[in-house]
Write a protein that holds these residues in place. Sequence first.
Motif, PDB file in Angstrom:
ATOM      1  N   THR A 261       0.809  -1.214   0.000  1.00 41.25           N
ATOM      2  CA  THR A 261       0.000   0.000   0.000  1.00 41.25           C
ATOM      3  C   THR A 261       0.845   1.270   0.000  1.00 41.25           C
ATOM      4  O   THR A 261       0.655   2.169  -0.810  1.00 41.25           O
ATOM      5  N   GLU A 262       1.797   1.304   0.929  1.00 42.58           N
ATOM      6  CA  GLU A 262       2.614   2.492   1.090  1.00 42.58           C
ATOM      7  C   GLU A 262       3.336   2.844  -0.220  1.00 42.58           C
ATOM      8  O   GLU A 262       3.347   3.999  -0.650  1.00 42.58           O
ATOM      9  N   GLN A 263       3.867   1.818  -0.844  1.00 43.14           N
ATOM     10  CA  GLN A 263       4.613   2.043  -2.083  1.00 43.14           C
ATOM     11  C   GLN A 263       3.703   2.517  -3.226  1.00 43.14           C
ATOM     12  O   GLN A 263       4.007   3.496  -3.910  1.00 43.14           O
ATOM     13  N   ILE A 264       2.567   1.835  -3.390  1.00 48.76           N
ATOM     14  CA  ILE A 264       1.670   2.192  -4.499  1.00 48.76           C
ATOM     15  C   ILE A 264       1.130   3.608  -4.315  1.00 48.76           C
ATOM     16  O   ILE A 264       0.970   4.358  -5.275  1.00 48.76           O
ATOM     17  N   LEU A 265       0.853   3.974  -3.072  1.00 49.35           N
ATOM     18  CA  LEU A 265       0.251   5.288  -2.856  1.00 49.35           C
ATOM     19  C   LEU A 265       1.277   6.418  -2.841  1.00 49.35           C
ATOM     20  O   LEU A 265       0.926   7.581  -2.984  1.00 49.35           O
ATOM     21  N   THR A 266       2.544   6.091  -2.654  1.00 51.75           N
ATOM     22  CA  THR A 266       3.531   7.170  -2.699  1.00 51.75           C
ATOM     23  C   THR A 266       4.291   7.189  -4.020  1.00 51.75           C
ATOM     24  O   THR A 266       4.668   8.251  -4.498  1.00 51.75           O
ATOM     25  N   GLN A 267       4.520   5.987  -4.600  1.00 44.93           N
ATOM     26  CA  GLN A 267       5.230   5.961  -5.872  1.00 44.93           C
ATOM     27  C   GLN A 267       4.502   5.082  -6.873  1.00 44.93           C
ATOM     28  O   GLN A 267       4.993   4.012  -7.234  1.00 44.93           O
ATOM     29  N   PRO A 268       3.330   5.520  -7.301  1.00 46.57           N
ATOM     30  CA  PRO A 268       2.575   4.695  -8.247  1.00 46.57           C
ATOM     31  C   PRO A 268       3.341   4.558  -9.556  1.00 46.57           C
ATOM     32  O   PRO A 268       3.879   5.538 -10.051  1.00 46.57           O
ATOM     33  N   GLN A 274      -1.608   6.761 -11.161  1.00 52.51           N
ATOM     34  CA  GLN A 274      -1.214   8.158 -10.956  1.00 52.51           C
ATOM     35  C   GLN A 274      -2.401   9.097 -11.156  1.00 52.51           C
ATOM     36  O   GLN A 274      -2.584  10.050 -10.398  1.00 52.51           O
ATOM     37  N   ARG A 275      -3.208   8.792 -12.162  1.00 53.74           N
ATOM     38  CA  ARG A 275      -4.394   9.632 -12.396  1.00 53.74           C
ATOM     39  C   ARG A 275      -5.367   9.527 -11.231  1.00 53.74           C
ATOM     40  O   ARG A 275      -5.969  10.512 -10.820  1.00 53.74           O
ATOM     41  N   LEU A 276      -5.503   8.299 -10.702  1.00 54.08           N
ATOM     42  CA  LEU A 276      -6.384   8.112  -9.546  1.00 54.08           C
ATOM     43  C   LEU A 276      -5.935   8.989  -8.380  1.00 54.08           C
ATOM     44  O   LEU A 276      -6.727   9.698  -7.765  1.00 54.08           O
ATOM     45  N   LEU A 277      -4.642   8.939  -8.091  1.00 50.66           N
ATOM     46  CA  LEU A 277      -4.139   9.717  -6.957  1.00 50.66           C
ATOM     47  C   LEU A 277      -4.339  11.211  -7.178  1.00 50.66           C
ATOM     48  O   LEU A 277      -4.653  11.954  -6.254  1.00 50.66           O
TER      49      LEU A 277
END
Lengths: 304, 333
Positions: A261-268, A274-277
């Motif tokens: 989770t941490e990785q996907i949400l900080t470095q997608p 990236q568009r989602l974030l």
Amino acid sequence: MTENVPALEVIGLRKEYRVRGAGSTTAVASSGSALLGHPSKRRAPTSLVAVDDVSFTVAQGRSLAVVGESGSGKTTVARMIVGLERPTGGQVVVGGRQRSWNQMGSRERRRRAREVQIVFQDPYSSLDPRMTIRACLDEVLRLHFDWPSERIDARIEELLDQVGLDRRQADGLPRSLSGGQRQRVAIARALASEPRVLICDEAVASLDVSIQAQVLNLLSDIREATGVSYLFISHDLAVVRQVSDDIVVMRRGQMVESGPTEQILTQPGDPYTQRLLAAIPRPGWHPTSSHDSGPEQTPSTESS
Amino acid sequence: MSVLDLEHLAVDLPVEGRLRRVIHDVTLSIAQGEAVGVVGESGAGKSMTSRAVLRLLPHGATVEGEVRFEGRSVMAMDRTALRDYRLSDVAMIFQDPRAHINPVRTVGDFLVEALVERGDAKADALRVVTALLGVVGISDPQRRVKQYPHELSGGMLQRVMIASALAIEPKLLLADEPTTALDVTTQSDVMVSLDTQRRERGLAMLFVTHDLELAAAVCDRIAVMYAGFLVEDIPASQLHRGVQHPYTAGLLASRPSPTVRERRLFAIAGRPLSAYEVGDGCGFASRCAFANDRCRSERPALRVVGASRVACHRSEELSGQLSSHNIREATHD
Ligand SMILES: Nc1ncnc2c1ncn2[C@@H]1O[C@H](COP(=O)(O)OP(=O)(O)OP(=O)(O)O)[C@@H](O)[C@H]1O
Ligand SMILES: Nc1ncnc2c1ncn2[C@@H]1O[C@H](COP(=O)(O)OP(=O)(O)OP(=O)(O)O)[C@@H](O)[C@H]1O
Ligand SMILES: [Mg+2]
Ligand SMILES: [Mg+2]
């Protein structure tokens, strides 16, 4: 329970639906899934691939979030895991046992219900409209536990209290509850059978943030106390960050990215992630249309 | 002129043969082109307030106060007037699309219903709604209109509901959690199309949501409901500069953050209160870290404070003290 057997494993899951034909079959437009079929034959049977080669593992006591585009197949994956939908291909393995789609007796059904429970996206359709909330919880508890009435009653009170419903609401019918109250009934009912795996399909989306916080804290307490595993389908990435260890991102039936989770949400890594974030409402944010490609689609990210 | 005026709206619903209050007092106006966000506790009466605007309340409900559309009393409308009002002036996006869309009819039949009832030819109506499905980001709309509701995903059905509301080109849109089932990029697309309607046609909007950031971004004002009362009404720009009601501050403090994982989320202390349980004092007093004797005995009226309205005896005193940090501290004492 064997320690290293994953609570849930899905391998190469696939689901095709037959669809009524006439319209265009070319179809991978802005959202939705791919259509297979022969474009020239208008009447030819067409199938829609709702889920295409999805694989993931949820270890015991872990929590996996599934996020992604509307219509990308998240609910279909969940329905195949609980056995409401038969996969076109692939396997579902729960607690080391592969699920079969043969007829099963009521005993087997009960055992399965204690393995996996699901809280549906739209709780109204999954609650019996003629049954009070209390009767509904009572029924689940009697089905799964051989307890004396006092113990059942006490457990009902505890469940109601945990999801923030009061006695009067408990004695009412689903129809007399607000959207979020019904959602909490569905959560209480799923928790009642103390499953090994709990699937939450947008289960907290219709709750106000304070009650949502309460429910999320409750889910994390239960996980700590019992080692239950969660499969958490949600559009809310803040909620996902709070409740999950790992994330799977889906689009058009396929997994586009997965990882901690941490990785996907900080470095997608994936442009869609990236568009989602970038589209999470926050101070200074304004809605923009994804059709005119926004500044969030930076070219540098395409290469990864 | 305002499109919608709610004046001391109160609603009672029958429960086990007795009337029980679910909305105490809501006074609120929405001007042409204006969007008012409604946030608040689950069960606070947000959906019932929207339904009262359409006079679509459960059987046996009684209503006090007034609902005015463009100055006309909705409560006084006869059947024909009410029918016209619902077919042309006001549309509602219901919270739970699956419970409001007939499962045995196709999506297309559902979508054209209002237009056909209004007298449009079915083929024309179908063209209009098919185009609208495209606007809300549904691919291959020609195929979708021939499908049945169970063949669509939750978020698709929610967008079908949105398209059906926009089809009649209403002057007022009641949107009850219209984007909860949508991923954030699709949500953004939908908000853009609603925004366009506001700018181009002066569409007014009552927008019920639990997402405070979304409300702040797309609405002009935010109305906060608690246990059947409107407790605060502030300009959206004010949300991050200082809210005045401790309940609103509690909501802000409860939001999970998309960038940091909290060890444990803050939640407002105590259990949610139903509207009928509210006694003489402030409905929030039993859960408020700042409540005093007056709060427990005398119900605060909604009053104008600066650009806002707030129903709290202590809002001036508490000004500057309602940051999320303070709220969390005050509760943990
Ligand atoms: N019974 C069915 N018959 C035909 N198509 C179906 C059926 N159920 C789902 N689909 C299609 O499968 C695709 C995936 O749907 P699914 O409900 O899994 O999406 P989802 O990711 O849960 O979306 P959402 O976020 O909007 O809930 C969609 O194109 C949908 O229309
Ligand atoms: N048909 C009904 N009969 C009696 N009471 C009802 C009925 N429908 C709703 N209520 C009660 O009225 C109150 C207000 O409901 P409403 O649906 O307006 O809440 P809400 O603010 O929209 O909540 P949510 O955010 O959960 O959707 C709730 O406490 C609910 O239990
Ligand atoms: Mg879904
Ligand atoms: Mg509601």
